[in-house]
Scaffold this motif. Structure first.
Motif, PDB file in Angstrom:
ATOM      1  N   ILE A   1       5.516  -8.615  25.473  1.00  0.00           N
ATOM      2  CA  ILE A   1       4.448  -8.866  24.584  1.00  0.00           C
ATOM      3  C   ILE A   1       4.151 -10.223  25.000  1.00  0.00           C
ATOM      4  O   ILE A   1       4.834 -10.887  25.771  1.00  0.00           O
ATOM      5  CB  ILE A   1       4.967  -8.883  23.204  1.00  0.00           C
ATOM      6  N   TRP A   2       2.951 -10.592  24.763  1.00  0.00           N
ATOM      7  CA  TRP A   2       2.371 -11.994  24.991  1.00  0.00           C
ATOM      8  C   TRP A   2       2.736 -12.937  23.759  1.00  0.00           C
ATOM      9  O   TRP A   2       2.523 -12.517  22.648  1.00  0.00           O
ATOM     10  CB  TRP A   2       1.049 -11.937  25.405  1.00  0.00           C
ATOM     11  N   THR A   3       3.290 -14.132  24.217  1.00  0.00           N
ATOM     12  CA  THR A   3       3.824 -14.994  23.114  1.00  0.00           C
ATOM     13  C   THR A   3       3.089 -16.445  23.445  1.00  0.00           C
ATOM     14  O   THR A   3       2.616 -16.686  24.625  1.00  0.00           O
ATOM     15  CB  THR A   3       5.214 -15.145  22.970  1.00  0.00           C
ATOM     16  N   TYR A   4       3.283 -17.128  22.451  1.00  0.00           N
ATOM     17  CA  TYR A   4       2.930 -18.651  22.803  1.00  0.00           C
ATOM     18  C   TYR A   4       4.034 -19.469  21.984  1.00  0.00           C
ATOM     19  O   TYR A   4       4.610 -18.837  21.050  1.00  0.00           O
ATOM     20  CB  TYR A   4       1.348 -19.079  22.147  1.00  0.00           C
ATOM     21  N   GLY A   5       4.335 -20.848  22.626  1.00  0.00           N
ATOM     22  CA  GLY A   5       5.287 -21.635  21.976  1.00  0.00           C
ATOM     23  C   GLY A   5       4.612 -22.606  20.980  1.00  0.00           C
ATOM     24  O   GLY A   5       3.420 -22.917  21.214  1.00  0.00           O
ATOM     25  N   LEU A   6       5.296 -22.983  20.015  1.00  0.00           N
ATOM     26  CA  LEU A   6       4.944 -24.011  18.919  1.00  0.00           C
ATOM     27  C   LEU A   6       6.249 -24.763  18.595  1.00  0.00           C
ATOM     28  O   LEU A   6       7.153 -24.255  18.663  1.00  0.00           O
ATOM     29  CB  LEU A   6       4.304 -23.172  17.723  1.00  0.00           C
TER      30      LEU A   6
ATOM     31  N   LEU B   1       8.099 -26.759  15.722  1.00  0.00           N
ATOM     32  CA  LEU B   1       8.320 -26.757  14.394  1.00  0.00           C
ATOM     33  C   LEU B   1       8.416 -28.130  13.667  1.00  0.00           C
ATOM     34  O   LEU B   1       8.789 -29.246  14.588  1.00  0.00           O
ATOM     35  CB  LEU B   1       9.417 -25.931  13.819  1.00  0.00           C
ATOM     36  N   VAL B   2       8.552 -28.541  12.590  1.00  0.00           N
ATOM     37  CA  VAL B   2       8.607 -29.949  12.012  1.00  0.00           C
ATOM     38  C   VAL B   2       9.598 -30.330  12.317  1.00  0.00           C
ATOM     39  O   VAL B   2       9.616 -31.875  12.298  1.00  0.00           O
ATOM     40  CB  VAL B   2       7.985 -29.932  10.383  1.00  0.00           C
ATOM     41  N   ASP B   3      10.694 -29.738  12.346  1.00  0.00           N
ATOM     42  CA  ASP B   3      12.233 -30.698  12.523  1.00  0.00           C
ATOM     43  C   ASP B   3      12.093 -30.713  14.081  1.00  0.00           C
ATOM     44  O   ASP B   3      13.324 -31.297  14.512  1.00  0.00           O
ATOM     45  CB  ASP B   3      13.038 -29.508  12.054  1.00  0.00           C
ATOM     46  N   GLY B   4      11.239 -30.472  14.860  1.00  0.00           N
ATOM     47  CA  GLY B   4      11.233 -30.688  16.567  1.00  0.00           C
ATOM     48  C   GLY B   4      11.655 -29.546  17.138  1.00  0.00           C
ATOM     49  O   GLY B   4      11.656 -29.683  18.468  1.00  0.00           O
ATOM     50  N   THR B   5      12.305 -28.485  16.762  1.00  0.00           N
ATOM     51  CA  THR B   5      12.666 -27.069  17.336  1.00  0.00           C
ATOM     52  C   THR B   5      11.416 -26.516  17.545  1.00  0.00           C
ATOM     53  O   THR B   5      10.199 -26.774  17.227  1.00  0.00           O
ATOM     54  CB  THR B   5      13.630 -26.308  16.439  1.00  0.00           C
ATOM     55  N   GLY B   6      11.519 -25.437  18.394  1.00  0.00           N
ATOM     56  CA  GLY B   6      10.610 -24.586  18.744  1.00  0.00           C
ATOM     57  C   GLY B   6      10.743 -23.225  18.464  1.00  0.00           C
ATOM     58  O   GLY B   6      11.744 -22.825  18.000  1.00  0.00           O
ATOM     59  N   ALA B   7       9.618 -22.601  18.351  1.00  0.00           N
ATOM     60  CA  ALA B   7       9.595 -21.059  18.373  1.00  0.00           C
ATOM     61  C   ALA B   7       8.519 -20.309  19.167  1.00  0.00           C
ATOM     62  O   ALA B   7       7.789 -20.850  19.682  1.00  0.00           O
ATOM     63  CB  ALA B   7       9.057 -20.930  16.659  1.00  0.00           C
ATOM     64  N   ARG B   8       8.754 -19.221  19.429  1.00  0.00           N
ATOM     65  CA  ARG B   8       7.716 -18.338  20.034  1.00  0.00           C
ATOM     66  C   ARG B   8       7.185 -17.146  19.182  1.00  0.00           C
ATOM     67  O   ARG B   8       7.864 -16.931  18.283  1.00  0.00           O
ATOM     68  CB  ARG B   8       8.483 -17.456  21.227  1.00  0.00           C
ATOM     69  N   MET B   9       5.808 -17.056  19.077  1.00  0.00           N
ATOM     70  CA  MET B   9       5.252 -16.204  18.355  1.00  0.00           C
ATOM     71  C   MET B   9       4.426 -15.189  18.999  1.00  0.00           C
ATOM     72  O   MET B   9       3.783 -15.342  19.873  1.00  0.00           O
ATOM     73  CB  MET B   9       3.998 -16.803  17.534  1.00  0.00           C
ATOM     74  N   PRO B  10       4.435 -13.869  18.661  1.00  0.00           N
ATOM     75  CA  PRO B  10       3.484 -12.947  19.418  1.00  0.00           C
ATOM     76  C   PRO B  10       2.373 -13.155  19.139  1.00  0.00           C
ATOM     77  O   PRO B  10       1.671 -13.460  18.186  1.00  0.00           O
ATOM     78  CB  PRO B  10       4.181 -11.540  18.887  1.00  0.00           C
ATOM     79  N   THR B  11       1.478 -12.832  20.214  1.00  0.00           N
ATOM     80  CA  THR B  11      -0.191 -13.060  20.368  1.00  0.00           C
ATOM     81  C   THR B  11      -0.505 -11.762  20.615  1.00  0.00           C
ATOM     82  O   THR B  11      -1.960 -11.403  19.952  1.00  0.00           O
ATOM     83  CB  THR B  11      -0.734 -14.104  21.151  1.00  0.00           C
ATOM     84  N   SER B  12      -0.223 -10.833  21.616  1.00  0.00           N
ATOM     85  CA  SER B  12      -1.086  -9.605  21.957  1.00  0.00           C
ATOM     86  C   SER B  12       0.074  -8.753  22.664  1.00  0.00           C
ATOM     87  O   SER B  12       1.017  -9.174  22.982  1.00  0.00           O
ATOM     88  CB  SER B  12      -2.049  -9.942  23.060  1.00  0.00           C
ATOM     89  N   GLY B  13      -0.297  -7.492  22.638  1.00  0.00           N
ATOM     90  CA  GLY B  13       0.440  -6.534  22.873  1.00  0.00           C
ATOM     91  C   GLY B  13       0.299  -6.128  24.440  1.00  0.00           C
ATOM     92  O   GLY B  13      -1.030  -6.327  24.908  1.00  0.00           O
ATOM     93  N   VAL B  14       0.746  -5.313  25.248  1.00  0.00           N
ATOM     94  CA  VAL B  14       0.500  -4.841  26.512  1.00  0.00           C
ATOM     95  C   VAL B  14       0.374  -3.355  26.086  1.00  0.00           C
ATOM     96  O   VAL B  14       1.463  -2.669  25.763  1.00  0.00           O
ATOM     97  CB  VAL B  14       1.436  -5.231  27.380  1.00  0.00           C
ATOM     98  N   TYR B  15      -0.561  -2.464  26.578  1.00  0.00           N
ATOM     99  CA  TYR B  15      -0.805  -1.190  26.234  1.00  0.00           C
ATOM    100  C   TYR B  15      -1.060  -0.389  27.644  1.00  0.00           C
ATOM    101  O   TYR B  15      -1.896  -0.900  28.449  1.00  0.00           O
ATOM    102  CB  TYR B  15      -1.821  -0.985  25.343  1.00  0.00           C
ATOM    103  N   ARG B  16      -0.721   0.708  27.904  1.00  0.00           N
ATOM    104  CA  ARG B  16      -1.027   1.652  28.681  1.00  0.00           C
ATOM    105  C   ARG B  16      -2.500   2.091  28.705  1.00  0.00           C
ATOM    106  O   ARG B  16      -3.350   2.025  27.637  1.00  0.00           O
ATOM    107  CB  ARG B  16      -0.092   2.866  28.837  1.00  0.00           C
TER     108      ARG B  16
END
Length: 95
Positions: A27-32, A34-49
């Motif tokens: 899946i396609w993700t982006y990084g963001l 967080l307020v405590d300085g840590t990071g997270a990855r969130m899905p943005t789009s799927g990949v399809y046949r």
């Protein structure tokens, strides 16, 4: 990507894939940040046949399924490579 590359090779008829199915982790993700300085990855789009089915959680099947056991791997044997060589030799012209 482990899913998109073999799918494209099969769809475009550019290669015969040999080995085991891919795990389906695409899946396609982006990084963001967080307020405590840590990071997270969130899905943005799927990949399809082309038929609309997702590659996520439904990995790509190889044209020729060949497993490799841990014992083979650690002893330096590669039945997947051996099968690939066998398939390529079939395509060479006979004299």
């Amino acid at each position: 990507n482990a899913e998109m590359f073999p799918y494209a090779m099969q769809q475009l008829r550019l290669a015969t894939t040999i080995g085991m199915p891919t795990p389906g982790y695409v899946i396609w993700t982006y990084g963001l940040r967080l307020v405590d300085g840590t990071g997270a990855r969130m899905p943005t789009s799927g990949v399809y046949r082309l038929d609309g089915s997702p590659l996520e959680n439904m990995g790509q099947q190889p044209n020729i399924r060949v497993d490799i056991t841990p014992a083979e791997y650690f002893s330096g044997k590669d039945p997947q490579l051996d099968r690939a060589i066998e398939e390529l030799l079939k395509k060479l012209p006979r004299k």
